[in-house]
Design a protein around this motif. Structure first.
Motif, PDB file in Angstrom:
ATOM      1  N   SER A  11      34.507  34.692  51.731  1.00 11.64           N
ATOM      2  CA  SER A  11      35.580  34.281  50.829  1.00 11.64           C
ATOM      3  C   SER A  11      36.820  35.113  51.113  1.00 11.64           C
ATOM      4  O   SER A  11      36.746  36.161  51.770  1.00 11.64           O
ATOM      5  N   MET A  12      37.966  34.625  50.611  1.00  6.83           N
ATOM      6  CA  MET A  12      39.207  35.344  50.823  1.00  6.83           C
ATOM      7  C   MET A  12      40.010  35.332  49.533  1.00  6.83           C
ATOM      8  O   MET A  12      40.242  34.276  48.943  1.00  6.83           O
ATOM      9  N   VAL A  13      40.412  36.535  49.100  1.00  7.25           N
ATOM     10  CA  VAL A  13      41.223  36.706  47.904  1.00  7.25           C
ATOM     11  C   VAL A  13      42.622  37.076  48.363  1.00  7.25           C
ATOM     12  O   VAL A  13      42.806  38.055  49.083  1.00  7.25           O
ATOM     13  N   ALA A  14      43.619  36.288  47.934  1.00 13.24           N
ATOM     14  CA  ALA A  14      45.003  36.523  48.347  1.00 13.24           C
ATOM     15  C   ALA A  14      45.536  37.817  47.746  1.00 13.24           C
ATOM     16  O   ALA A  14      45.078  38.276  46.696  1.00 13.24           O
ATOM     17  N   ALA A  15      46.539  38.372  48.396  1.00 16.68           N
ATOM     18  CA  ALA A  15      47.202  39.581  47.901  1.00 16.68           C
ATOM     19  C   ALA A  15      47.708  39.344  46.483  1.00 16.68           C
ATOM     20  O   ALA A  15      48.263  38.290  46.174  1.00 16.68           O
TER      21      ALA A  15
END
Length: 183
Positions: A121-125
């Protein structure tokens, strides 16, 4: 280990892990092999960090947080570990948080305890994660909301709300079909 780093007796740190300036790893913490702990990183007693993780500057990984292997944590990320903190409380209730293998967290994101960030998964800044994030899901905003899906390499493969059948980017699809090599 940098000369200014503090690694308490009883901290478990794997081979090849690098600990930068002013980092602090508490007794009872576990850090895997080949990790990088940036400047001012704090790893609390009871926290678990898998192998090959990169934790950028000014991140505190508190008791109850478990990072899988190959996790990236951007600078200034904040993890919490108590849903009802009070300064006057003599005890608190640690609420576990799990970040699965290959997940990436952008700079200055906040991960509220009790949530699971799925594999790759990827969590945005700057996002504030208040609920679970599915494997390969990209989330952004405050509170964090799904905005797409990413390949294991981090490339966005879809902006559709529905999970795509194939979570590989074009380059990885070509490599698996023998049409090209992944670099």
């Amino acid at each position: 280990m940098h000369a200014t780093a503090v690694v308490e007796d009883g901290a478990r740190i794997g081979t090849g892990t690098r600990v930068w300036h002013h980092a602090h790893v508490r007794a009872g913490a576990t850090v895997g092999s080949d990790c990088v702990l940036g400047k001012n990183v704090f790893i609390d007693a009871g926290a678990v960090v898998g192998d090959r993780c990169k934790i950028q500057n000014n991140v505190s990984v508190y008791n109850g947080v478990t990072l899988g292997s190959d996790v990236f944590v951007g600078p200034g990320t904040a993890f919490t570990n108590d849903l009802r903190p009070r300064a006057s409380a003599s005890e608190w209730t640690v609420t576990p948080t799990a970040v699965r293998d290959g997940a990436s967290i952008g700079a200055n994101a906040t991960i509220v305890c009790g949530n699971v960030l799925g594999r790759f998964s990827m969590v945005a800044a700057g996002a504030v994660v208040t609920r679970d994030v599915d494997a390969h899901q990209l989330v952004a905003g405050n509170p964090a909301r799904p905005v797409g899906w990413v390949c294991a390499c981090g490339e966005v493969v879809s902006r559709d709300p529905a999970r795509p059948a194939d979570l590989r980017c074009p380059e990885h699809r070509a490599a698996s079909s023998g049409e090209g090599a992944v670099t």
